[in-house]
Design an enzyme around this catalytic site. Structure first.
Site, PDB file in Angstrom:
ATOM      1  N   THR A 144      26.490  18.461 106.020  1.00 36.64           N
ATOM      2  CA  THR A 144      27.977  18.940 105.966  1.00 36.64           C
ATOM      3  C   THR A 144      28.124  19.556 107.273  1.00 36.64           C
ATOM      4  OG1 THR A 144      29.702  20.532 105.224  1.00 36.64           O
ATOM      5  CG2 THR A 144      27.301  21.138 105.033  1.00 36.64           C
ATOM      6  N   SER A 179      28.887  29.798 104.012  1.00 41.90           N
ATOM      7  CA  SER A 179      28.456  30.236 102.319  1.00 41.90           C
ATOM      8  C   SER A 179      26.984  29.782 102.226  1.00 41.90           C
ATOM      9  CB  SER A 179      29.316  29.026 101.834  1.00 41.90           C
ATOM     10  OG  SER A 179      29.005  27.885 101.616  1.00 41.90           O
ATOM     11  N   TYR A 181      26.161  27.778  99.958  1.00 41.72           N
ATOM     12  CA  TYR A 181      26.088  26.395  99.826  1.00 41.72           C
ATOM     13  C   TYR A 181      25.838  25.782 101.053  1.00 41.72           C
ATOM     14  CZ  TYR A 181      27.865  21.767 100.303  1.00 41.72           C
ATOM     15  OH  TYR A 181      28.225  20.371 100.478  1.00 41.72           O
ATOM     16  N   HIS A 182      26.453  25.979 101.873  1.00 39.72           N
ATOM     17  CA  HIS A 182      26.466  25.425 103.357  1.00 39.72           C
ATOM     18  C   HIS A 182      25.110  25.753 104.018  1.00 39.72           C
ATOM     19  CE1 HIS A 182      30.970  25.418 102.996  1.00 39.72           C
ATOM     20  NE2 HIS A 182      30.770  24.112 103.639  1.00 39.72           N
ATOM     21  N   LYS A 185      22.500  23.515 103.135  1.00 44.41           N
ATOM     22  CA  LYS A 185      22.518  22.212 103.818  1.00 44.41           C
ATOM     23  C   LYS A 185      21.786  22.318 105.112  1.00 44.41           C
ATOM     24  CE  LYS A 185      25.163  19.555 101.070  1.00 44.41           C
ATOM     25  NZ  LYS A 185      25.077  18.045 100.557  1.00 44.41           N
ATOM     26  N   ALA A 238      40.158  20.932 100.027  1.00 44.92           N
ATOM     27  CA  ALA A 238      41.788  21.626 100.403  1.00 44.92           C
ATOM     28  C   ALA A 238      42.788  20.323 100.270  1.00 44.92           C
ATOM     29  CB  ALA A 238      41.499  21.906 101.852  1.00 44.92           C
ATOM     30  N   ARG A 241      43.118  19.680  96.446  1.00 47.15           N
ATOM     31  CA  ARG A 241      43.848  20.795  95.639  1.00 47.15           C
ATOM     32  C   ARG A 241      45.359  20.803  96.280  1.00 47.15           C
ATOM     33  NH1 ARG A 241      42.441  25.203  94.098  1.00 47.15           N
ATOM     34  NH2 ARG A 241      43.240  26.891  95.519  1.00 47.15           N
ATOM     35  N   VAL A 254      47.616  28.016 101.000  1.00 44.56           N
ATOM     36  CA  VAL A 254      47.037  28.257 102.593  1.00 44.56           C
ATOM     37  C   VAL A 254      46.155  29.489 102.491  1.00 44.56           C
ATOM     38  CG1 VAL A 254      47.235  28.372 105.070  1.00 44.56           C
ATOM     39  CG2 VAL A 254      48.706  26.539 103.611  1.00 44.56           C
ATOM     40  N   ARG A 326      37.867  34.046 101.535  1.00 45.20           N
ATOM     41  CA  ARG A 326      36.652  33.602 102.202  1.00 45.20           C
ATOM     42  C   ARG A 326      36.397  34.479 103.312  1.00 45.20           C
ATOM     43  NH1 ARG A 326      35.753  27.234 101.889  1.00 45.20           N
ATOM     44  NH2 ARG A 326      36.480  26.799  99.754  1.00 45.20           N
ATOM     45  N   GLU A 328      35.724  33.735 107.097  1.00 46.74           N
ATOM     46  CA  GLU A 328      35.654  32.607 107.893  1.00 46.74           C
ATOM     47  C   GLU A 328      36.876  32.910 109.029  1.00 46.74           C
ATOM     48  OE1 GLU A 328      36.961  29.125 105.878  1.00 46.74           O
ATOM     49  OE2 GLU A 328      38.827  29.988 105.307  1.00 46.74           O
TER      50      GLU A 328
END
Ligand code: USQ
Length: 382
Positions: A144, A179, A181-182, A185, A238, A241, A254, A326, A328
């Site tokens: 990713t 995250s 998850y990331h 990776k 995104a 959605r 947003v 989040r 970020e």
């Protein structure tokens, strides 16, 4: 060619299987329905209900005349992975078999543990079985763009040459994921790099940005064959959605200031990229890293593209900034390279009001299935 697709029930796995089968490959898909289970447990089922894999494969064979062999099993169990790879002897393995959601990975202690254990164990099992039984096979692994994070320098394609105190060497580009998850990776890439340089494997690691879209040429027009399209806050990405929010008459969510910029691509281009990677395999003892996206947008830019597309199908779409769940950067530098896939021949399918409007038309056909309780963020990073 013999192609083994791990995670063949997923949003990308299933259309990849169809694309490879149509071009004449012998295709085997493996999956244990983990994402379906997690979606059920979190009230995040897909917009369009997909039949289970054996039924999908049967329908696909009826419609397209190409067989896809289905293997249901848990890829965190080495014996299953070993049997698949030893007996099938694939030329290419496409590895999508991971828990793919950043919000899910931060939802609870159990969800974090499942994400780390599942993602790392599947990757380790695949490279171990390749070393043992198929050392010449080409592994195409889905990474990713989120592995890099949003550094204040240009992002290269996987590698960077560094000069330090008069000497120079080549290293994996620095990673700083946003995250758990990331981060799995990032760990996958390190794990794979060790096996590549030590056991001479050939691997392409695709650093993919968020994908959008509801269909692909091989599946077009058959509702039961469409990919598992999620619009909820946990498994939906995104653009997908926003398409559903536009149809449900919910202001586009947003997160925060909306300056978060990412590299996006159409599902059709994901399939093209994976085919290009398969046709041009990495060399022996090569970890080739390709940045897989076609254009960059801030979240606010994306939202305004959906507003424009909405006008074409008679939807009056609004945008609303909501508190960012989040952690970020909402304003940042972002300049990632993506020339590798273009050099292999990728002809991108870019965002246009007409293309997004065609996606809105498909969502409109399934409007009755939209559950508005799945739209607002339910998982916070803090
Ligand atoms: N965002 C919003 N509103 C929303 C949903 C998302 O503003 O309703 C923002 C997020 O805060 C983020 C950006 O849009 O800044 C992208 O979010 P996303 O949910 O589309 O993507 P992400 O969580 O990063 O993960 C998705 C896939 C993941 C893949 C990744 C590629 O779920 O499997 O690896 O995209 S990338 O983002 O390049 O790492």
């Amino acid at each position: 060619m013999k192609t083994l697709i791990l995670g063949g029930d997923g949003y990308l796995g299933w259309p990849t299987a169809a694309a490879f089968a149509v071009r004449g490959d012998e295709v085997v898909v493996a999956d244990n329905y983990l994402r379906r289970l997690l979606a059920q447990q979190t009230n995040s089922e897909a917009l369009i209900e997909a039949p289970l894999l054996p039924e999908r494969a049967r329908l696909f064979n009826d419609v397209a005349g190409h067989a896809i062999r289905v293997e249901i099993g848990d890829l965190t169990e080495y014996e299953f992975v070993e049997r698949l790879i030893r007996d099938f002897q694939p030329d290419t393995i496409v590895h999508y078999a991971e828990q793919p959601s950043a919000p899910y990975s931060l939802m609870s202690v159990n969800a974090s543990r499942l994400t780390l254990n599942n993602n790392l164990n599947v990757t380790l099992n695949v490279v171990l079985a390749m070393v043992e039984h198929a050392p010449n096979c080409h592994l195409i692994k889905l990474g990713t763009m989120g592995e890099y994070g949003t550094p204040n320098i240009d992002i290269e394609e996987g590698w960077i040459d560094i000069e330090h105190k008069g000497r120079s060497d080549r290293f994996l580009f620095p990673r700083a994921a946003g995250s758990l998850y990331h981060t799995t990776k990032v760990l996958d890439t390190d794990l794979i790099w060790f096996y590549v340089r030590t056991f001479d494997l050939r691997v392409t690691d695709l650093m993919q940005g968020p994908v959008y879209g509801l269909t692909s040429p091989e599946l077009e027009g058959h509702p039961d064959l469409l990919p598992s399209f999620h619009y909820d806050d946990i498994f939906g990405t995104a653009v997908n959605r926003f398409l559903v929010q536009a149809v449900a008459n919910v202001p586009l969510t947003v997160y925060g200031g909306g300056g978060q910029t990412r590299g996006y691509l159409n599902l059709i281009d994901t399939l093209a990229c994976v085919k290009l990677a398969a046709d041009n395999p990495a060399g022996e003892r090569e970890l080739r890293i390709l940045n897989q996206f076609t254009e960059t947008f801030s979240v606010l830019e994306l939202a305004s593209h959906i507003v424009d597309a909405g006008k074409l199908v008679g939807l009056d779409v609004e945008i609303q900034s909501i508190e960012n769940p989040r952690r970020e950067a909402e304003e940042h530098y972002y300049n990632p390279a993506n020339s590798g896939l273009a050099e292999l021949g990728l002809e991108p399918t870019l965002v246009s009001p007409e293309r997004l409007a065609a996606m809105l038309e498909i969502v409109l056909q399934h409007k009755h299935r939209i559950d508005r309780d799945r739209i607002m963020p339910r998982v916070s990073w803090s």
